[in-house]
Design an enzyme around this catalytic site. Structure first.
Site, short mmCIF file in Angstrom:
data_model
loop_
_atom_site.label_atom_id
_atom_site.label_comp_id
_atom_site.label_asym_id
_atom_site.label_seq_id
_atom_site.Cartn_x
_atom_site.Cartn_y
_atom_site.Cartn_z
N ASP A 141 31.34 -2.48 -11.35
CA ASP A 141 32.15 -2.43 -12.58
C ASP A 141 33.50 -3.09 -12.40
O ASP A 141 34.01 -3.74 -13.31
CB ASP A 141 32.37 -0.98 -13.02
CG ASP A 141 31.17 -0.40 -13.74
OD1 ASP A 141 30.13 -1.07 -13.83
OD2 ASP A 141 31.29 0.76 -14.21
N LYS B 269 20.11 8.89 -8.91
CA LYS B 269 20.51 10.30 -8.76
C LYS B 269 21.97 10.40 -9.19
O LYS B 269 22.87 10.18 -8.41
CB LYS B 269 20.34 10.76 -7.31
CG LYS B 269 20.94 12.12 -6.96
CD LYS B 269 20.11 13.25 -7.49
CE LYS B 269 20.51 14.60 -6.91
NZ LYS B 269 21.72 15.17 -7.46
N SER C 183 22.78 8.75 -5.10
CA SER C 183 23.94 9.64 -5.20
C SER C 183 25.24 8.92 -4.83
O SER C 183 25.67 8.03 -5.55
CB SER C 183 23.69 10.89 -4.35
OG SER C 183 24.50 11.94 -4.79
#
Length: 134
Positions: free
Chosen positions: A46, A60, A35
């Protein structure tokens, strides 16, 4: 940092309001990272803000909302899905580390008393030290 997309395709993008600092950083994840920790690791990966070390995270990557019912029970409904800044899906996939390192501990937890034997922690530390040295 992250975007959510609901079933109608409505996208909400969350951005940082601060300039990225240059403090060297390494993030340690494993299959128990889920999560919010995956969202953060995915954003760092990224944006090439930090090297991600360990094993692929749990996966998740959905937003769920609890709707209470009149009888005191409730129903949990998935209302949207998380994506990294590069639009990479997290749910059921996880975040793949830049440097994959097998966890050799007995229970998958960081053992503070025996850090010198933790292969994932030591690789993360070595990666950080390499970055500091330039």
């Amino acid at each position: 940092i992250v975007s959510t997309v609901d079933k109608k395709g409505k996208e909400i993008v969350e951005k940082s309001d601060k300039e990225m600092d240059k403090t060297p950083m390494t993030v340690l994840i494993n299959e128990n990272s889920a999560s919010a920790s995956e969202i953060l690791a995915g954003a760092f990966k990224d944006r090439k803000r930090a090297k991600i070390v360990g094993k692929t995270s749990f996966g998740k990557g959905i937003v769920q909302k609890l709707f209470p019912l009149d009888d005191g029970s409730g129903v949990k409904i998935t209302i949207s899905e998380y994506f990294t800044p590069n639009k990479t899906k997290i749910h059921k996939i996880g975040v793949k580390p830049d440097i994959e390192v097998e966890d050799k501990s007995e229970n998958g937890a960081l053992d503070i008393e025996n850090l010198d034997k933790d292969t994932q922690f030591n690789k993360a530390l070595d990666t950080l030290l390499e970055e500091i040295k330039g």
